[in-house]
Design a protein around this motif. Structure first.
Motif, PDB file in Angstrom:
ATOM      1  N   ARG A 125      49.145 -60.980 -44.991  1.00 42.63           N
ATOM      2  CA  ARG A 125      49.422 -59.808 -44.174  1.00 42.63           C
ATOM      3  C   ARG A 125      50.079 -58.727 -45.032  1.00 42.63           C
ATOM      4  O   ARG A 125      50.589 -58.995 -46.123  1.00 42.63           O
ATOM      5  N   ASP A 126      50.084 -57.520 -44.493  1.00 39.19           N
ATOM      6  CA  ASP A 126      50.637 -56.383 -45.215  1.00 39.19           C
ATOM      7  C   ASP A 126      52.128 -56.612 -45.480  1.00 39.19           C
ATOM      8  O   ASP A 126      52.898 -56.914 -44.575  1.00 39.19           O
ATOM      9  N   ARG A 127      52.533 -56.474 -46.727  1.00 42.56           N
ATOM     10  CA  ARG A 127      53.920 -56.736 -47.109  1.00 42.56           C
ATOM     11  C   ARG A 127      54.900 -55.797 -46.424  1.00 42.56           C
ATOM     12  O   ARG A 127      56.081 -56.134 -46.245  1.00 42.56           O
ATOM     13  N   TRP A 128      54.436 -54.599 -46.022  1.00 39.24           N
ATOM     14  CA  TRP A 128      55.325 -53.631 -45.391  1.00 39.24           C
ATOM     15  C   TRP A 128      55.813 -54.107 -44.023  1.00 39.24           C
ATOM     16  O   TRP A 128      56.786 -53.553 -43.486  1.00 39.24           O
ATOM     17  N   CYS A 129      55.169 -55.106 -43.464  1.00 39.66           N
ATOM     18  CA  CYS A 129      55.628 -55.632 -42.172  1.00 39.66           C
ATOM     19  C   CYS A 129      57.047 -56.182 -42.248  1.00 39.66           C
ATOM     20  O   CYS A 129      57.701 -56.355 -41.210  1.00 39.66           O
ATOM     21  N   VAL A 130      57.535 -56.439 -43.458  1.00 33.40           N
ATOM     22  CA  VAL A 130      58.891 -56.963 -43.609  1.00 33.40           C
ATOM     23  C   VAL A 130      59.938 -55.978 -43.087  1.00 33.40           C
ATOM     24  O   VAL A 130      61.075 -56.368 -42.790  1.00 33.40           O
ATOM     25  N   LEU A 131      59.567 -54.713 -42.942  1.00 33.45           N
ATOM     26  CA  LEU A 131      60.536 -53.736 -42.441  1.00 33.45           C
ATOM     27  C   LEU A 131      61.050 -54.104 -41.055  1.00 33.45           C
ATOM     28  O   LEU A 131      62.168 -53.741 -40.675  1.00 33.45           O
ATOM     29  N   PRO A 358      48.533 -50.209 -38.572  1.00 31.78           N
ATOM     30  CA  PRO A 358      47.337 -49.387 -38.327  1.00 31.78           C
ATOM     31  C   PRO A 358      46.500 -49.236 -39.589  1.00 31.78           C
ATOM     32  O   PRO A 358      47.017 -49.212 -40.704  1.00 31.78           O
ATOM     33  N   ALA A 359      45.198 -49.126 -39.393  1.00 31.47           N
ATOM     34  CA  ALA A 359      44.298 -48.971 -40.541  1.00 31.47           C
ATOM     35  C   ALA A 359      44.327 -47.552 -41.100  1.00 31.47           C
ATOM     36  O   ALA A 359      44.157 -47.360 -42.308  1.00 31.47           O
ATOM     37  N   ARG A 360      44.555 -46.558 -40.237  1.00 25.53           N
ATOM     38  CA  ARG A 360      44.562 -45.165 -40.706  1.00 25.53           C
ATOM     39  C   ARG A 360      45.821 -44.890 -41.511  1.00 25.53           C
ATOM     40  O   ARG A 360      46.937 -45.155 -41.059  1.00 25.53           O
ATOM     41  N   PRO A 361      45.687 -44.339 -42.728  1.00 30.93           N
ATOM     42  CA  PRO A 361      46.852 -44.146 -43.608  1.00 30.93           C
ATOM     43  C   PRO A 361      47.948 -43.290 -42.987  1.00 30.93           C
ATOM     44  O   PRO A 361      49.140 -43.583 -43.166  1.00 30.93           O
ATOM     45  N   VAL A 362      47.583 -42.235 -42.272  1.00 27.81           N
ATOM     46  CA  VAL A 362      48.595 -41.339 -41.707  1.00 27.81           C
ATOM     47  C   VAL A 362      49.423 -42.072 -40.648  1.00 27.81           C
ATOM     48  O   VAL A 362      50.655 -41.985 -40.623  1.00 27.81           O
ATOM     49  N   LEU A 363      48.744 -42.807 -39.776  1.00 30.54           N
ATOM     50  CA  LEU A 363      49.452 -43.556 -38.748  1.00 30.54           C
ATOM     51  C   LEU A 363      50.328 -44.648 -39.364  1.00 30.54           C
ATOM     52  O   LEU A 363      51.467 -44.866 -38.943  1.00 30.54           O
ATOM     53  N   LYS A 364      49.788 -45.312 -40.364  1.00 29.05           N
ATOM     54  CA  LYS A 364      50.539 -46.375 -41.031  1.00 29.05           C
ATOM     55  C   LYS A 364      51.793 -45.808 -41.694  1.00 29.05           C
ATOM     56  O   LYS A 364      52.899 -46.361 -41.540  1.00 29.05           O
ATOM     57  N   ALA A 365      51.654 -44.702 -42.427  1.00 30.64           N
ATOM     58  CA  ALA A 365      52.796 -44.101 -43.109  1.00 30.64           C
ATOM     59  C   ALA A 365      53.848 -43.639 -42.110  1.00 30.64           C
ATOM     60  O   ALA A 365      55.056 -43.835 -42.324  1.00 30.64           O
ATOM     61  N   GLY A 366      53.411 -43.032 -41.007  1.00 28.39           N
ATOM     62  CA  GLY A 366      54.369 -42.561 -40.006  1.00 28.39           C
ATOM     63  C   GLY A 366      55.118 -43.703 -39.347  1.00 28.39           C
ATOM     64  O   GLY A 366      56.334 -43.621 -39.132  1.00 28.39           O
ATOM     65  N   LEU A 367      54.403 -44.776 -39.042  1.00 27.19           N
ATOM     66  CA  LEU A 367      55.038 -45.925 -38.410  1.00 27.19           C
ATOM     67  C   LEU A 367      56.034 -46.593 -39.358  1.00 27.19           C
ATOM     68  O   LEU A 367      57.150 -46.942 -38.969  1.00 27.19           O
ATOM     69  N   LEU A 368      55.645 -46.751 -40.617  1.00 28.88           N
ATOM     70  CA  LEU A 368      56.538 -47.383 -41.592  1.00 28.88           C
ATOM     71  C   LEU A 368      57.759 -46.517 -41.869  1.00 28.88           C
ATOM     72  O   LEU A 368      58.885 -47.034 -41.984  1.00 28.88           O
ATOM     73  N   ALA A 369      57.554 -45.209 -41.964  1.00 29.75           N
ATOM     74  CA  ALA A 369      58.688 -44.322 -42.204  1.00 29.75           C
ATOM     75  C   ALA A 369      59.668 -44.378 -41.034  1.00 29.75           C
ATOM     76  O   ALA A 369      60.892 -44.431 -41.229  1.00 29.75           O
ATOM     77  N   SER A 370      59.147 -44.392 -39.814  1.00 31.24           N
ATOM     78  CA  SER A 370      60.018 -44.462 -38.633  1.00 31.24           C
ATOM     79  C   SER A 370      60.793 -45.770 -38.611  1.00 31.24           C
ATOM     80  O   SER A 370      61.995 -45.793 -38.302  1.00 31.24           O
ATOM     81  N   THR A 371      60.115 -46.866 -38.940  1.00 30.06           N
ATOM     82  CA  THR A 371      60.776 -48.170 -38.944  1.00 30.06           C
ATOM     83  C   THR A 371      61.841 -48.241 -40.029  1.00 30.06           C
ATOM     84  O   THR A 371      62.954 -48.737 -39.791  1.00 30.06           O
ATOM     85  N   ALA A 372      61.534 -47.748 -41.228  1.00 29.71           N
ATOM     86  CA  ALA A 372      62.493 -47.786 -42.330  1.00 29.71           C
ATOM     87  C   ALA A 372      63.706 -46.907 -42.029  1.00 29.71           C
ATOM     88  O   ALA A 372      64.855 -47.317 -42.248  1.00 29.71           O
TER      89      ALA A 372
END
Length: 513
Positions: A125-131, A358-372
């Protein structure tokens, strides 16, 4: 040379910008997770001092010069809590018991994200899920001071990572590793061990096996720990040793609707803001799920072991099963309180490994930034509260330091030791800090639960266990000192206690005999 079939995918040969950003984010959040433990002398964790008292008893009960000698003893040696007590004693040999506790809490704050990264890698799985793990580090169980259970999750996650690999491609090495982690988790905390067994059993039931023999053979790593568990149940729980026969029913369930409404309270830290943060992160997760592909991310040359399961997302099943356990299991059983309410936090942790970005880069980046950013703000807020707690309690810590070896302290605080920074009983067991530092017997301890490895000799508390009537109780003279916060004029002039020192709002009294 060909890699073994159970090998993990190799790390990248060179670090990219994404690797650097990931490493910096995880490092910063891990640092913020561990930092609060070092910002205050006393930790705002209500049941943490009783565990430290166990460490002191475990260290001193064979020392003829200690008050613990002849008053405290050890039950069946291969019992839960043995491993954290041994680790704490080893650390305390080169430092103090309190510093040893902070070191182990720091190792927990580092090991939980590290173990989670490993499990995400095993699952492909995507390593960023650790956030999603970082808002959970300071859990209800950490802030409540349930030390052994709170520090067990890294072992649980490591055990699940080995279990997934074992069920995917069994090997002697993986079987031995899973058995060792299960034994270690049993010796750490019984309910954490039960959690691993539950999750492993569900993964086993959901997985595909090449045949009936292979399916049953897959359960073998659980055998050694189950043998230890059976012996412990027979000698320490069902036998009802002295001090262990808790009154009341064998099990008790809370009202269903009231219990369901409290689910989120057992996820976050013990603060008024906790439920709001849990809801915020839940909304972020749901927002990401709405834009998530049907199947988790997989490396093209390394298929996920989850493909061998009857369901596409077994960890989602594990997370939901733990919610069901919270709703259906008793809150009390065989003298142990807090059975079902361990599961909401574990469910949230397990969802980390069911989450697909999310598969779309923009959605993924926004979600990860919000979580971080949300995780960072929460951890910074906790740092501020720990520093404020230090200012509120450092006077008490300095007064406790005035005691000498073997002296005893009573600290009957109002409002269960609530403070402005931490309003939920952070100082309920403050008096046991004197036991930890100076070795005097505590007013009472968890040794009264006969299922614990540390027990009273003969099942009887050697101290009077004073309560609200402490000032008029004839056995007040068993104590050397009394520690009070903002004592009234009547207490300052009372004939049974004499003011010795003040430090801010705190006052230390000697007991007149």
């Amino acid at each position: 040379m060909t890699a073994p079939p159970d090998a993990l995918p190799p790390p990248p040969a060179r670090l990219s910008r994404a690797d650097l950003a990931y490493g910096a984010t995880v490092f910063a959040l891990t640092l913020l997770s561990a930092l609060p433990f070092w910002l205050t002398d006393l930790l705002p964790m209500m049941d943490y001092p009783p565990f430290l008292t166990f460490v002191r008893a475990f260290q001193d009960y064979r020392d003829p010069s200690s008050p613990f000698h002849g008053t405290y003893t050890i039950g069946w040696p291969l019992s839960p809590l043995l491993l954290p007590l041994v680790v704490m004693r080893l650390l305390a040999a080169v430092t103090s018991i309190e510093i040893a506790g902070k070191i182990l809490l720091t190792l927990y704050a580092i090991a939980l994200p590290a173990a989670s990264i490993h499990l995400l890698r095993v699952l492909r799985r995507d390593r960023w899920c650790v956030l999603l793990v970082f808002p959970l580090v300071h859990s209800y169980w950490v802030s409540g001071g349930f030390f052994a259970f709170a520090t067990a999750p890294p072992l649980l996650v490591l055990g699940l990572a080995i279990a997934v690999r074992w069920l995917d491609r069994p090997s002697p090495r993986l079987g031995a590793g899973l058995a060792a982690v299960a034994v270690a988790l049993f010796l750490w905390h019984a309910l954490a061990f039960a959690q691993l067994l539950l999750d492993f059993a569900l993964l086993w039931a959901l997985s595909r096996a090449p045949g009936p023999r292979a399916r049953w053979r897959a359960l073998l790593p659980a055998a050694p720990s189950l043998v230890l568990f059976a012996i412990w149940m027979a000698t320490m729980v069902l036998a009802k040793p002295s001090g262990g026969g808790a009154p009341g029913p064998v099990a008790a369930w809370p009202p269903f609707l009231e219990n369901a409404g409290q689910l989120l309270e057992f996820v976050g830290v013990l603060l008024p803001i906790s439920t709001a943060y849990v809801l915020l992160f839940a909304l972020l997760v749901l927002a990401g799920a709405a834009a998530t592909p049907d199947r988790p991310h997989e490396a093209p040359d390394s298929p996920s072991p989850l493909a061998r399961y009857h369901v596409p997302n077994p960890f989602a099943v594990l997370a939901l099963a733990n919610v069901a356990c919270y709703l259906l299991l008793p809150s009390y059983c065989l003298g142990v309180e807090g059975i079902n309410n361990r599961h909401p936090w574990v469910s949230a942790l397990l969802f980390t490994f069911a989450w697909s970005l999310p598969a779309r880069p923009v959605l993924k980046a926004g979600l990860l930034a919000s979580t971080a950013i949300g995780s960072g703000l929460l951890l910074l807020h906790l740092c501020e509260r720990f520093m404020a707690f230090h200012e509120e309690t450092v006077g008490a810590s300095r007064l406790i330091d005035r005691l000498s070896r073997g002296q005893t302290l009573l600290a009957p605080l109002d409002a269960w030791g609530a403070t402005a920074a931490f309003p939920v009983k952070p100082l309920r067991s403050l008096q046991e800090i004197a036991t930890v530092r100076h070795g005097g017997l505590p007013n009472h301890s968890f040794a009264g639960y006969g299922i614990n490895i540390v027990q009273y000799v003969g099942g009887r508390n050697p101290m009077p266990g004073l309560g609200q009537n402490w000032l008029s109780h004839p056995e007040l003279a068993r104590f050397d000192y009394v520690l009070l916060r903002s004592p009234s004029a009547a207490l300052l002039a009372h004939e049974r206690i004499e003011l010795v020192a003040r430090d801010g709002r705190w006052a230390l009294f000697a007991v007149r005999r």
